[in-house]
Design a protein around this motif. Structure first.
Motif, PDB file in Angstrom:
ATOM      1  N   LYS A   3     -26.205  82.868  63.784  1.00 39.25           N
ATOM      2  CA  LYS A   3     -25.608  82.131  62.666  1.00 39.25           C
ATOM      3  C   LYS A   3     -25.454  83.001  61.420  1.00 39.25           C
ATOM      4  N   LYS A   4     -26.469  83.802  61.094  1.00 36.34           N
ATOM      5  CA  LYS A   4     -26.369  84.667  59.911  1.00 36.34           C
ATOM      6  C   LYS A   4     -25.280  85.723  60.087  1.00 36.34           C
ATOM      7  N   THR A   5     -25.223  86.304  61.270  1.00 39.90           N
ATOM      8  CA  THR A   5     -24.195  87.307  61.543  1.00 39.90           C
ATOM      9  C   THR A   5     -22.811  86.691  61.437  1.00 39.90           C
ATOM     10  N   PHE A   6     -22.656  85.504  62.018  1.00 44.13           N
ATOM     11  CA  PHE A   6     -21.374  84.802  61.938  1.00 44.13           C
ATOM     12  C   PHE A   6     -20.998  84.529  60.482  1.00 44.13           C
ATOM     13  N   THR A   7     -21.938  84.043  59.695  1.00 43.37           N
ATOM     14  CA  THR A   7     -21.664  83.700  58.305  1.00 43.37           C
ATOM     15  C   THR A   7     -21.215  84.927  57.512  1.00 43.37           C
ATOM     16  N   ILE A   8     -21.923  86.026  57.661  1.00 44.68           N
ATOM     17  CA  ILE A   8     -21.578  87.248  56.933  1.00 44.68           C
ATOM     18  C   ILE A   8     -20.209  87.775  57.376  1.00 44.68           C
ATOM     19  N   THR A   9     -20.000  87.818  58.679  1.00 42.14           N
ATOM     20  CA  THR A   9     -18.735  88.325  59.216  1.00 42.14           C
ATOM     21  C   THR A   9     -17.570  87.439  58.807  1.00 42.14           C
ATOM     22  N   TYR A  10     -17.768  86.146  58.940  1.00 42.87           N
ATOM     23  CA  TYR A  10     -16.697  85.200  58.634  1.00 42.87           C
ATOM     24  C   TYR A  10     -16.360  85.219  57.144  1.00 42.87           C
ATOM     25  N   THR A  11     -17.369  85.303  56.303  1.00 40.00           N
ATOM     26  CA  THR A  11     -17.143  85.359  54.855  1.00 40.00           C
ATOM     27  C   THR A  11     -16.368  86.623  54.483  1.00 40.00           C
ATOM     28  N   GLY A  12     -16.731  87.744  55.060  1.00 43.96           N
ATOM     29  CA  GLY A  12     -16.000  88.994  54.801  1.00 43.96           C
ATOM     30  C   GLY A  12     -14.557  88.910  55.268  1.00 43.96           C
ATOM     31  N   LEU A  13     -14.336  88.315  56.433  1.00 50.56           N
ATOM     32  CA  LEU A  13     -12.986  88.166  56.957  1.00 50.56           C
ATOM     33  C   LEU A  13     -12.152  87.253  56.056  1.00 50.56           C
ATOM     34  N   MET A  14     -12.723  86.156  55.625  1.00 53.28           N
ATOM     35  CA  MET A  14     -11.986  85.230  54.746  1.00 53.28           C
ATOM     36  C   MET A  14     -11.688  85.880  53.396  1.00 53.28           C
ATOM     37  N   THR A  15     -12.601  86.697  52.903  1.00 52.25           N
ATOM     38  CA  THR A  15     -12.357  87.415  51.651  1.00 52.25           C
ATOM     39  C   THR A  15     -11.189  88.384  51.826  1.00 52.25           C
ATOM     40  N   ALA A  16     -11.186  89.114  52.929  1.00 58.61           N
ATOM     41  CA  ALA A  16     -10.103  90.067  53.191  1.00 58.61           C
ATOM     42  C   ALA A  16      -8.759  89.349  53.341  1.00 58.61           C
ATOM     43  N   LEU A  17      -8.739  88.214  54.038  1.00 56.32           N
ATOM     44  CA  LEU A  17      -7.491  87.465  54.197  1.00 56.32           C
ATOM     45  C   LEU A  17      -7.009  86.897  52.858  1.00 56.32           C
ATOM     46  N   ILE A  48     -16.048  75.134  55.081  1.00 56.49           N
ATOM     47  CA  ILE A  48     -16.233  74.308  56.278  1.00 56.49           C
ATOM     48  C   ILE A  48     -17.140  74.999  57.287  1.00 56.49           C
ATOM     49  N   GLU A  49     -16.919  76.276  57.508  1.00 62.53           N
ATOM     50  CA  GLU A  49     -17.628  76.989  58.566  1.00 62.53           C
ATOM     51  C   GLU A  49     -19.009  77.503  58.165  1.00 62.53           C
ATOM     52  N   ALA A  50     -19.158  77.904  56.895  1.00 59.57           N
ATOM     53  CA  ALA A  50     -20.391  78.594  56.520  1.00 59.57           C
ATOM     54  C   ALA A  50     -21.082  78.035  55.287  1.00 59.57           C
ATOM     55  N   GLY A  51     -20.505  77.059  54.609  1.00 58.36           N
ATOM     56  CA  GLY A  51     -21.182  76.417  53.492  1.00 58.36           C
ATOM     57  C   GLY A  51     -20.745  76.909  52.125  1.00 58.36           C
ATOM     58  N   TRP A  52     -21.440  76.351  51.106  1.00 57.71           N
ATOM     59  CA  TRP A  52     -21.102  76.603  49.706  1.00 57.71           C
ATOM     60  C   TRP A  52     -21.188  78.065  49.324  1.00 57.71           C
ATOM     61  N   GLY A  53     -22.257  78.710  49.730  1.00 55.39           N
ATOM     62  CA  GLY A  53     -22.450  80.107  49.348  1.00 55.39           C
ATOM     63  C   GLY A  53     -21.313  80.985  49.823  1.00 55.39           C
TER      64      GLY A  53
END
Length: 171
Positions: A3-17, A48-53
């Motif tokens: 879950k932590k790996t997903f959150t970090i990866t997904y947040t970075g991807l969304m930032t890049a997009l 939706i996927e990773a929360g407020w932070g």
């Protein structure tokens, strides 16, 4: 993937997009409003996927990177002053009774529009700013209501059709 790996990866991807969408707003000046709105969908997805932070990080990270890297700041300004934080505000406010929810959303929108109107008239539709204030605010509020309803439908579609595939990969 944890879950932590997903959150970090997904947040970075969304930032890049988000930065990519804001870059497109700089490249296609006629579509800057559209690309700023599209950029906000990535913060909503992170919420939706990773929360407020994650959503706050996407907003702040993309705003900072875009402000530093992009040649034209018009789309970045639209993103920072309204579209970037709107998914977070929307998710919080929609827990309130419907009439109060709409009142708060309109207040937030009109506040952001007032800041744009008072301080940044030049880059954003100078012809539109020539309209007298009362009809202008009524017109923009109506446009915002249409935007919000469409945005809700897009987020509903995302939650029902796309999110389940991403959550399947979280363990």
């Amino acid at each position: 993937m944890g879950k932590k790996t997903f959150t970090i990866t997904y947040t970075g991807l969304m930032t890049a997009l988000t930065v990519a969408a804001l870059y497109l707003s700089a490249a296609a000046a006629n579509l800057r409003l559209s690309f700023a709105a599209i950029a906000s969908l990535f913060a909503a997805s992170a919420l939706i996927e990773a929360g407020w932070g994650a959503a706050v990080f996407v907003y702040a990270g993309a705003g900072l990177l875009s402000g530093l890297l992009l040649p034209s700041k018009d789309g970045v300004l639209l993103y920072l002053l309204f579209f970037g934080y709107y998914p977070i505000v929307k998710s919080l406010v929609e827990r309130l009774p419907k009439a109060l929810s709409w009142a708060v959303k309109l207040l937030v929108f009109n506040g952001a529009f007032t800041v744009l109107r008072l301080f940044f008239q030049g880059p954003f539709a100078p012809g539109l700013m020539a309209i007298s204030p009362v009809p202008l605010y009524l017109l923009m509020s109506a446009a915002f209501c249409v935007f919000d309803l469409g945005y809700s439908k897009l987020l509903q579609f995302y939650a029902q059709r796309i999110s389940k595939y991403l959550r399947k990969n979280q363990r």
